[in-house]
Design an enzyme around this catalytic site. Structure first.
Site, PDB file in Angstrom:
ATOM      1  N   ARG A   9       0.162  -1.318   0.373  1.00 33.73           N
ATOM      2  CA  ARG A   9       0.084   0.244  -0.121  1.00 33.73           C
ATOM      3  C   ARG A   9       0.899   1.030  -0.119  1.00 33.73           C
ATOM      4  NH1 ARG A   9      -1.199  -1.093   6.673  1.00 33.73           N
ATOM      5  NH2 ARG A   9      -0.056   0.754   6.946  1.00 33.73           N
TER       6      ARG A   9
ATOM      7  N   VAL B  88      10.718  -7.730   6.536  1.00 36.32           N
ATOM      8  CA  VAL B  88      12.319  -7.563   6.393  1.00 36.32           C
ATOM      9  C   VAL B  88      13.448  -7.696   7.616  1.00 36.32           C
ATOM     10  CG1 VAL B  88      10.889  -6.391   3.842  1.00 36.32           C
ATOM     11  CG2 VAL B  88      11.879  -5.413   6.582  1.00 36.32           C
TER      12      VAL B  88
ATOM     13  N   TYR C  98      11.993   7.591  15.238  1.00 34.23           N
ATOM     14  CA  TYR C  98      11.803   6.747  13.542  1.00 34.23           C
ATOM     15  C   TYR C  98      12.788   7.534  13.326  1.00 34.23           C
ATOM     16  CZ  TYR C  98       9.298   7.674   9.519  1.00 34.23           C
ATOM     17  OH  TYR C  98       8.310   8.040   8.349  1.00 34.23           O
TER      18      TYR C  98
ATOM     19  N   ALA D  53      16.094   6.271  13.425  1.00 32.58           N
ATOM     20  CA  ALA D  53      16.132   5.094  11.833  1.00 32.58           C
ATOM     21  C   ALA D  53      16.058   5.971  10.608  1.00 32.58           C
ATOM     22  CB  ALA D  53      14.712   4.331  11.731  1.00 32.58           C
ATOM     23  N   LYS D  54      15.647   6.470  10.510  1.00 29.86           N
ATOM     24  CA  LYS D  54      15.647   7.845   9.583  1.00 29.86           C
ATOM     25  C   LYS D  54      17.079   8.160   9.059  1.00 29.86           C
ATOM     26  CE  LYS D  54      11.671   6.232   7.179  1.00 29.86           C
ATOM     27  NZ  LYS D  54      12.118   5.794   6.248  1.00 29.86           N
TER      28      LYS D  54
END
Ligand code: NAP
Length: 253
Positions: A16, A64, A154, A157-158
């Site tokens: 999506r 993943v 987040y 991580a980014k």
């Protein structure tokens, strides 16, 4: 039409949102596409739609962040579609909370999907790219890499995705492989809709408020990111590597 219709791409989180838009765009550009997602049914539907339009696609359910599942999925794509030489590391989750409320699980799951997932996928696919002497890896970063309240996991991580991008660009360049990152701003997907719901705002109001802060005065759509991805994976982008492009309707970095 693509300059290389026989190439095989893998898009993670393709069930999506941004991943689905990228998969559709690459298929339209002539790539065979392996759609990988936690939700097997949604990526199978995406693959069926591409096949019905005359393309070649395969949907595979995979987490993943799991080494064995990643290795098995990449092998299956190679066997059924051909050697994958394009990889979009797009799968992602949010588990937002202020630091004092963030749990170990919130931290580990976000870093697990974005960073461990992109590492595992890149390691599994690089052998096909180096064998072919051509490859493209595109990683999804975010404007949150610059810091965002409630997103210690987040944003870490980014920001990590940007370090991974630059290091893989250095290591893989001599094999004809480029590695770049797209850092989206606000894109209208289920991820941002879930954020609106969490903070008790209607998604429509949230988009209108966000648009007022964006120089081009609109929020992004998944296709805005797919357009950038299509350039990064093209032959024309062969001298662009290790870069982070903010696709955010304005200069975020
Ligand atoms: P989305 O609508 O939530 O879609 C993310 C997809 O990733 C979902 O289909 C999800 O599967 C899948 N996924 C989650 N964990 C997975 C795992 N462990 N293994 C495989 N697939 C997994 O999100 P989106 O907005 O399209 O975001 C796509 C990417 O862009 C993410 O990396 C996100 O961080 C980044 N990004 C988004 C925005 C934005 O404003 N939307 C901004 C900056 C960056 P399920 O359906 O099973 O959950």
């Amino acid at each position: 039409m693509s300059e290389s219709p026989s190439r095989v791409a893998i898009v993670t989180g393709a069930g999506r949102g941004i991943g689905a838009a990228i998969a559709n765009r690459l298929a339209a550009d002539g790539f065979a596409v392996g759609l990988l997602d936690l939700d097997e049914a949604s990526c199978a539907r995406g693959a069926e739609a591409i096949t019905a339009d005359g393309g070649r696609a395969l949907g595979i359910g995979v987490d993943v962040s799991d080494t064995e599942q990643v290795e098995a999925a990449v092998t299956r794509v190679a066997e059924e579609l051909g050697p994958p030489t394009v990889l979009l590391n797009n799968a992602g989750i949010t588990r937002d909370n202020l630091l004092f409320k963030m749990t170990d699980q919130d931290w580990d799951s976000v870093l697990g999907v974005h960073l461990r997932g992109s590492f595992l996928m890149s390691r599994a696919v690089q052998k096909y790219m180096t064998e072919q002497g051509w490859g493209r890896i595109v990683n999804l970063s975010s404007t949150s890499a610059l810091g965002n309240r409630g997103q210690a996991n987040y944003s870490t991580a980014k920001a990590g995705m940007q370090g991974l991008t630059k290091t893989l660009a250095i290591e893989l360049g001599k094999f004809g492989v480029t590695v770049n990152a797209i850092a989206p701003g606000f894109i209208a997907t289920e991820m941002t809709a879930a954020t609106a719901e969490r903070i008790g705002m209607s998604f429509e109001d949230m988009q209108q408020a966000a648009a007022q802060e964006i120089p081009v005065r609109r929020v992004g759509q998944p296709e805005d990111i797919a357009n950038m991805a299509a350039f990064f994976v093209s032959d024309q982008a062969s001298f662009v590597s290790g870069q982070v492009i903010y696709v955010a309707g304005g200069p975020k970095a």
